[in-house]
Design a protein around this motif. Sequence first.
Motif, PDB file in Angstrom:
ATOM      1  N   LEU A   4       0.823  -1.198   0.000  1.00  0.00           N
ATOM      2  CA  LEU A   4       0.000   0.000   0.000  1.00  0.00           C
ATOM      3  C   LEU A   4       0.860   1.251   0.000  1.00  0.00           C
ATOM      4  O   LEU A   4       2.077   1.189   0.030  1.00  0.00           O
ATOM      5  CB  LEU A   4      -0.906   0.005   1.240  1.00  0.00           C
ATOM      6  CG  LEU A   4      -1.878  -1.157   1.363  1.00  0.00           C
ATOM      7  CD1 LEU A   4      -2.608  -1.080   2.687  1.00  0.00           C
ATOM      8  CD2 LEU A   4      -2.878  -1.124   0.234  1.00  0.00           C
ATOM      9  N   LEU A   5       0.190   2.391  -0.012  1.00  0.00           N
ATOM     10  CA  LEU A   5       0.886   3.674   0.057  1.00  0.00           C
ATOM     11  C   LEU A   5       1.589   3.843   1.396  1.00  0.00           C
ATOM     12  O   LEU A   5       1.303   3.168   2.368  1.00  0.00           O
ATOM     13  CB  LEU A   5      -0.120   4.809  -0.136  1.00  0.00           C
ATOM     14  CG  LEU A   5      -0.846   4.850  -1.477  1.00  0.00           C
ATOM     15  CD1 LEU A   5      -1.886   5.954  -1.463  1.00  0.00           C
ATOM     16  CD2 LEU A   5       0.121   5.079  -2.608  1.00  0.00           C
ATOM     17  N   PHE A   6       2.495   4.764   1.451  1.00  0.00           N
ATOM     18  CA  PHE A   6       3.214   5.139   2.664  1.00  0.00           C
ATOM     19  C   PHE A   6       4.098   4.015   3.185  1.00  0.00           C
ATOM     20  O   PHE A   6       4.449   3.999   4.352  1.00  0.00           O
ATOM     21  CB  PHE A   6       2.256   5.604   3.767  1.00  0.00           C
ATOM     22  CG  PHE A   6       1.278   6.643   3.312  1.00  0.00           C
ATOM     23  CD1 PHE A   6       1.713   7.903   2.947  1.00  0.00           C
ATOM     24  CD2 PHE A   6      -0.074   6.361   3.256  1.00  0.00           C
ATOM     25  CE1 PHE A   6       0.812   8.864   2.532  1.00  0.00           C
ATOM     26  CE2 PHE A   6      -0.982   7.316   2.843  1.00  0.00           C
ATOM     27  CZ  PHE A   6      -0.534   8.577   2.475  1.00  0.00           C
ATOM     28  N   GLY A   7       4.444   3.055   2.378  1.00  0.00           N
ATOM     29  CA  GLY A   7       5.351   1.998   2.788  1.00  0.00           C
ATOM     30  C   GLY A   7       4.769   1.020   3.789  1.00  0.00           C
ATOM     31  O   GLY A   7       5.500   0.406   4.544  1.00  0.00           O
ATOM     32  N   ILE A   8       3.460   0.865   3.813  1.00  0.00           N
ATOM     33  CA  ILE A   8       2.833  -0.068   4.737  1.00  0.00           C
ATOM     34  C   ILE A   8       2.746  -1.433   4.060  1.00  0.00           C
ATOM     35  O   ILE A   8       2.176  -1.565   2.985  1.00  0.00           O
ATOM     36  CB  ILE A   8       1.420   0.407   5.148  1.00  0.00           C
ATOM     37  CG1 ILE A   8       1.507   1.731   5.877  1.00  0.00           C
ATOM     38  CG2 ILE A   8       0.741  -0.636   6.016  1.00  0.00           C
ATOM     39  CD1 ILE A   8       0.166   2.316   6.237  1.00  0.00           C
ATOM     40  N   GLY A   9       3.309  -2.443   4.702  1.00  0.00           N
ATOM     41  CA  GLY A   9       3.276  -3.791   4.155  1.00  0.00           C
ATOM     42  C   GLY A   9       2.223  -4.645   4.843  1.00  0.00           C
ATOM     43  O   GLY A   9       1.474  -4.188   5.699  1.00  0.00           O
ATOM     44  N   MET A  10       2.173  -5.896   4.476  1.00  0.00           N
ATOM     45  CA  MET A  10       1.169  -6.815   5.009  1.00  0.00           C
ATOM     46  C   MET A  10       1.344  -7.026   6.511  1.00  0.00           C
ATOM     47  O   MET A  10       0.346  -7.096   7.241  1.00  0.00           O
ATOM     48  CB  MET A  10       1.242  -8.154   4.269  1.00  0.00           C
ATOM     49  CG  MET A  10       0.115  -9.081   4.629  1.00  0.00           C
ATOM     50  SD  MET A  10      -1.501  -8.340   4.369  1.00  0.00           S
ATOM     51  CE  MET A  10      -1.910  -9.005   2.804  1.00  0.00           C
ATOM     52  N   GLN A  11       2.564  -7.108   6.995  1.00  0.00           N
ATOM     53  CA  GLN A  11       2.787  -7.312   8.428  1.00  0.00           C
ATOM     54  C   GLN A  11       2.253  -6.136   9.241  1.00  0.00           C
ATOM     55  O   GLN A  11       1.619  -6.342  10.285  1.00  0.00           O
ATOM     56  CB  GLN A  11       4.274  -7.499   8.712  1.00  0.00           C
ATOM     57  CG  GLN A  11       4.816  -8.792   8.168  1.00  0.00           C
ATOM     58  CD  GLN A  11       6.315  -8.925   8.379  1.00  0.00           C
ATOM     59  OE1 GLN A  11       7.005  -7.942   8.605  1.00  0.00           O
ATOM     60  NE2 GLN A  11       6.811 -10.148   8.294  1.00  0.00           N
ATOM     61  N   GLU A  12       2.477  -4.928   8.761  1.00  0.00           N
ATOM     62  CA  GLU A  12       1.981  -3.750   9.474  1.00  0.00           C
ATOM     63  C   GLU A  12       0.455  -3.719   9.502  1.00  0.00           C
ATOM     64  O   GLU A  12      -0.154  -3.360  10.499  1.00  0.00           O
ATOM     65  CB  GLU A  12       2.522  -2.468   8.845  1.00  0.00           C
ATOM     66  CG  GLU A  12       3.993  -2.242   9.093  1.00  0.00           C
ATOM     67  CD  GLU A  12       4.888  -2.913   8.061  1.00  0.00           C
ATOM     68  OE1 GLU A  12       4.375  -3.568   7.144  1.00  0.00           O
ATOM     69  OE2 GLU A  12       6.116  -2.789   8.198  1.00  0.00           O
ATOM     70  N   ILE A  13      -0.161  -4.106   8.389  1.00  0.00           N
ATOM     71  CA  ILE A  13      -1.628  -4.133   8.328  1.00  0.00           C
ATOM     72  C   ILE A  13      -2.180  -5.136   9.328  1.00  0.00           C
ATOM     73  O   ILE A  13      -3.172  -4.864  10.016  1.00  0.00           O
ATOM     74  CB  ILE A  13      -2.098  -4.466   6.895  1.00  0.00           C
ATOM     75  CG1 ILE A  13      -1.746  -3.314   5.958  1.00  0.00           C
ATOM     76  CG2 ILE A  13      -3.594  -4.740   6.864  1.00  0.00           C
ATOM     77  CD1 ILE A  13      -2.013  -3.597   4.510  1.00  0.00           C
ATOM     78  N   ILE A  14      -1.560  -6.285   9.434  1.00  0.00           N
ATOM     79  CA  ILE A  14      -2.008  -7.314  10.381  1.00  0.00           C
ATOM     80  C   ILE A  14      -1.883  -6.811  11.812  1.00  0.00           C
ATOM     81  O   ILE A  14      -2.799  -6.974  12.625  1.00  0.00           O
ATOM     82  CB  ILE A  14      -1.227  -8.628  10.170  1.00  0.00           C
ATOM     83  CG1 ILE A  14      -1.613  -9.242   8.827  1.00  0.00           C
ATOM     84  CG2 ILE A  14      -1.491  -9.608  11.313  1.00  0.00           C
ATOM     85  CD1 ILE A  14      -0.746 -10.412   8.411  1.00  0.00           C
ATOM     86  N   VAL A  15      -0.767  -6.158  12.136  1.00  0.00           N
ATOM     87  CA  VAL A  15      -0.572  -5.623  13.483  1.00  0.00           C
ATOM     88  C   VAL A  15      -1.619  -4.562  13.792  1.00  0.00           C
ATOM     89  O   VAL A  15      -2.217  -4.560  14.873  1.00  0.00           O
ATOM     90  CB  VAL A  15       0.864  -5.056  13.644  1.00  0.00           C
ATOM     91  CG1 VAL A  15       1.000  -4.282  14.939  1.00  0.00           C
ATOM     92  CG2 VAL A  15       1.876  -6.177  13.580  1.00  0.00           C
TER      93      VAL A  15
END
Length: 62
Positions: A4-15
């Motif tokens: 996603l935008l702003f450098g957010i990856g799947m791990q960050e979304i899960i957290v």
Amino acid sequence: MQLLLFGIGMQEIIVIALIVLLLFGGKKIPELMKGLGKGVKSFKDGMKEIEKDDEEEKSEEK
């Protein structure tokens, strides 16, 4: 891998999703999403109205 935008990856979304779940609980999340959806719809409607007003002003100037 950045999803996603702003450098957010799947791990960050899960957290983030887990934190939201812990803070609000499973029963409150649908209510929060419904309110968020209404807010986004209202914002879009407002933007469309502004664009419409701008187009009318441009038409009147010609």
